[in-house]
Design an enzyme around this catalytic site. Structure first.
Site, mmCIF file in Angstrom:
data_model
loop_
_atom_site.group_PDB
_atom_site.id
_atom_site.type_symbol
_atom_site.label_atom_id
_atom_site.label_comp_id
_atom_site.label_asym_id
_atom_site.label_seq_id
_atom_site.Cartn_x
_atom_site.Cartn_y
_atom_site.Cartn_z
ATOM 1 N N LEU A 198 0.958 -1.404 0.373
ATOM 2 C CA LEU A 198 0.051 -0.133 -0.245
ATOM 3 C C LEU A 198 0.939 1.411 -0.347
ATOM 4 O O LEU A 198 0.268 1.864 0.217
ATOM 5 C CB LEU A 198 -1.077 0.065 1.247
ATOM 6 C CG LEU A 198 -1.983 -0.636 0.639
ATOM 7 C CD1 LEU A 198 -2.999 -1.240 2.503
ATOM 8 C CD2 LEU A 198 -2.635 -0.598 0.123
ATOM 9 N N ASP A 258 12.937 0.755 1.535
ATOM 10 C CA ASP A 258 12.065 1.293 2.444
ATOM 11 C C ASP A 258 13.627 2.899 3.016
ATOM 12 O O ASP A 258 12.583 4.101 2.497
ATOM 13 C CB ASP A 258 11.211 0.742 3.310
ATOM 14 C CG ASP A 258 9.682 0.668 2.478
ATOM 15 O OD1 ASP A 258 9.657 1.079 1.921
ATOM 16 O OD2 ASP A 258 8.998 -0.251 3.106
ATOM 17 N N CYS A 260 28.942 -0.851 -10.291
ATOM 18 C CA CYS A 260 29.075 -2.653 -10.116
ATOM 19 C C CYS A 260 29.415 -3.127 -11.084
ATOM 20 O O CYS A 260 30.247 -3.422 -11.742
ATOM 21 C CB CYS A 260 28.183 -2.709 -8.678
ATOM 22 S SG CYS A 260 28.897 -3.911 -7.207
ATOM 23 N N HIS A 294 28.169 2.399 -5.653
ATOM 24 C CA HIS A 294 26.377 1.884 -6.006
ATOM 25 C C HIS A 294 26.537 4.005 -5.734
ATOM 26 O O HIS A 294 26.102 4.436 -4.723
ATOM 27 C CB HIS A 294 25.475 1.480 -5.239
ATOM 28 C CG HIS A 294 26.326 0.126 -5.939
ATOM 29 N ND1 HIS A 294 25.254 -0.802 -6.394
ATOM 30 C CD2 HIS A 294 26.903 -0.894 -4.647
ATOM 31 C CE1 HIS A 294 25.155 -1.711 -6.633
ATOM 32 N NE2 HIS A 294 26.110 -2.362 -5.807
ATOM 33 N N GLU A 297 23.697 4.849 -7.215
ATOM 34 C CA GLU A 297 22.604 5.629 -6.484
ATOM 35 C C GLU A 297 21.826 5.759 -5.039
ATOM 36 O O GLU A 297 20.491 5.987 -5.164
ATOM 37 C CB GLU A 297 21.455 4.035 -7.571
ATOM 38 C CG GLU A 297 21.524 2.827 -7.276
ATOM 39 C CD GLU A 297 22.796 2.005 -7.220
ATOM 40 O OE1 GLU A 297 24.297 2.386 -7.552
ATOM 41 O OE2 GLU A 297 22.691 1.040 -7.419
HETATM 42 N N1 GLN Z 1 28.147 -9.828 -8.420
HETATM 43 C C1 GLN Z 1 29.628 -8.817 -8.374
HETATM 44 C C2 GLN Z 1 30.401 -8.827 -7.303
HETATM 45 O O1 GLN Z 1 29.950 -9.699 -6.206
HETATM 46 C C3 GLN Z 1 29.091 -7.810 -8.482
HETATM 47 C C4 GLN Z 1 28.203 -7.393 -7.257
HETATM 48 C C5 GLN Z 1 27.123 -5.738 -7.536
HETATM 49 O O2 GLN Z 1 26.891 -4.949 -9.531
HETATM 50 N N2 GLN Z 1 26.713 -5.492 -6.378
HETATM 51 O O3 GLN Z 1 31.391 -8.630 -7.490
#
Ligand code: GLN
Length: 533
Positions: free
Chosen positions: A14, A70, A381, A507, A509
């Site tokens: 929801l 979340d 990554c 990452h 993001e």
């Molecule tokens: N599988 C890859 C690693 O473990 C990339 C991991 C990912 O993209 N978060 O290094």
């Protein structure tokens, strides 16, 4: 300190997390310091070992905690700084209680859900609250009212409310008001019953957040107020937002949710100033330009698997006054033969993170397409590992180059395990996790995009660029643009003869916010626009 608990009724999905986050936005803009946390009743210790099919994206915090998605909403919608303690699971609670039992902390006593498990839960409610100065702590309870797993959490809230004082605690119940087409009516019964379930436990929500496809007229609102025992003004209508989730705080403000909450908790503050937020939403809803960007991943059918990437693109789009249409491509569908069909009309390509060899070849094809057609490429990554393999294979001629994750016996392991990872036996919380510094190399595109010598970014991976291949790759135009400060781990790469090709082992993001887009996403969108011009 005031405590708000967000529970959910009738069905899952929801948008409780978003509702909690959006309330956080409003309270913060009323000048209050807000903390958000999520209590998940499942027995996994954290979602790190859960498949995206089960649980969507795993959101990583700076301290390396692998958490529920979340928490991504919480960080994007507010300025609160989250840590490991902000995502509590039953698994963690039981782990602690059992460790105490073995240590002998309860010696002589029978260890029970009440009081031992509930005490542990109560401790967690305030533990975070104490870690930073906050005026309001919003705690979302995962799952749906009536779930067996959720009961200890609800019981803990009942006890907590008595101890903290009713004027300091507010329960907001998010519920569904279904529309029955044949009858042409909205139905309140499921909500009545889910509130009755809460009352059975001793909890009475003060606010009802009603998810509905149709407007709630006065009659329905009165009925809900009467049967669910809440004041009429605390029946809040929440319809699906028209364009973007970032409209939600504005919708809730129109419904005066923040007024209702502040009145109930006796918080005396000026109204929320949403000017800047509204401007951001305006840019998302009415951009002057448009472009298409492909995301090539293997969990592409799952709406939640790449959540933070899609959100980052929305932020970056708004910053460039540009609406970004994401073309979601399943990497298992992309081949050398059909690449042009899929990728011919996009302005840029993103290859996101992932685990395991399924769909890898399609990602390699997409990456090669970006390199050869000089399309902006952003590798995240696994997207950096793929870019390395692709370059080694097709530019340097190491035809069988690979990551040892996908082929343990490859003659050219350009990506391989970190030494310390070779000893790891447990899968849970054992990757290279959390925030680590990257030193950016002057003169590179990455350095220009960041406009800085160093960046702190969040990680979640086991495998690494194999430094043995550095000289060979560099000789062919591969550029290492960011490394760990000691130079031993490659964090960012780019290509010498390409207008915009950046891939990172981390990452980005997880660090983008509506009015503070991440430089890599912002730069990527800007590059895509240049290509179109
Ligand atoms: N599988 C890859 C690693 O473990 C990339 C991991 C990912 O993209 N978060 O290094």
């Amino acid at each position: 300190m005031k405590f708000i608990f967000v529970t959910g009724g009738v069905v899952s999905s929801l948008g409780k997390g978003l509702a909690a986050a959006a309330l956080g936005t409003l309270l913060e803009r009323r000048g209050l310091r807000v903390t958000l946390q999520k209590f998940d009743p499942y027995l996994n210790v954290d979602p790190g070992t859960l498949s995206p099919f089960q649980h969507g994206e795993v959101y990583v915090l700076s301290d390396g905690a692998e958490t529920d998605l979340d928490l991504g909403h919480y960080e994007r919608f507010t300025s609160c700084v989250l840590t490991r303690g902000n995502n509590v699971t039953s698994g963690q609670i039981y782990e602690t209680v059992l460790a105490k039992e073995r240590r002998g902390d309860y010696l002589g006593k029978t260890v029970q859900v009440i009081p031992h498990v509930t005490d542990e839960i109560k401790g967690r409610i305030t533990r975070n609250a104490g870690s930073g100065p906050s005026d309001v702590v919003i705690t979302e309870i995962g799952g749906t009212t009536g779930d067996i797993e959720g009961l200890p959490f609800l019981e803990a809230i009942r006890q907590f409310q008595l101890e903290a004082g009713v004027e300091n605690v507010l329960i907001m119940h998010v519920t569904l008001i279904p529309y029955i087409k044949a009858a042409g009516e909205l139905k309140t019964k499921p909500s009545q019953q889910s509130i009755a379930k809460l009352r059975e436990i001793g909890l009475q929500p003060q606010v009802l957040l009603c998810r509905t496809e149709w407007p709630l007229d006065l009659e329905i609102r009165q009925k809900l107020a009467l049967f669910c025992n809440v004041p009429l003004h605390a029946v809040v209508e929440v319809r699906d937002v028209a364009h973007t989730i970032y409209e939600l705080p504005l919708t809730l403000q129109d419904e005066k949710l923040d007024d209702t909450v502040c009145r109930a908790l006796r918080l005396d503050t000026p109204p929320a100033d949403m000017t800047e937020w509204r401007r951001f939403v305006e840019r998302v809803v009415h951009p002057r330009k448009h472009l298409k960007v492909a995301v090539v991943g293997k969990y592409i059918d799952l709406q939640d698997a790449y959540k933070s990437i899609y959100e980052s693109m929305t932020h970056a789009g708004a910053a460039n006054d540009c609406g970004v249409d994401i073309v979601k491509l399943d990497s298992e569908d992309v081949t050398e033969e059909n690449a042009a069909k899929f990728l011919g009309s996009v302005a840029g390509i993103i290859v996101p993170g992932g685990f395991g060899d399924r769909g890898i070849e399609g990602k390699l094809v997409a990456c090669r397409y970006a390199r050869e057609h000089r399309l902006p490429y952003l590798g995240l990554c696994l997207g950096m590992q793929v870019a390395t393999i692709e370059f080694a294979r097709h530019v340097c001629g190491f035809k069988e180059a690979n990551s040892t994750e996908f082929d343990e016996k490859t003659p050219d392991p350009v990506i391989c395990l970190l030494e310390q990872q070779k000893e790891v036996r447990n899968k849970g919380a054992s990757m290279r996790l959390g925030s680590w510094p990257t030193k950016l190399v002057p003169g590179t595109l990455a350095h220009r995009v960041y406009g800085a010598d160093q960046a702190e970014e969040r990680h979640r991976h086991r495998y690494e660029f194999n430094l043995k291949y550095r000289p060979l790759l560099e000789k062919n135009g591969f550029v290492i643009s960011g490394t760990s400060p000691d130079g031993r781990l490659v964090e960012m790469i780019e290509l010498k003869d390409h207008p915009w090709f950046i891939a990172c082992q981390f990452h980005p993001e997880f660090l983008s916010k509506p009015n503070a887009p991440h430089p890599l996403f912002k730069g990527f969108v800007a590059a895509c626009l240049t290509g179109l011009a």
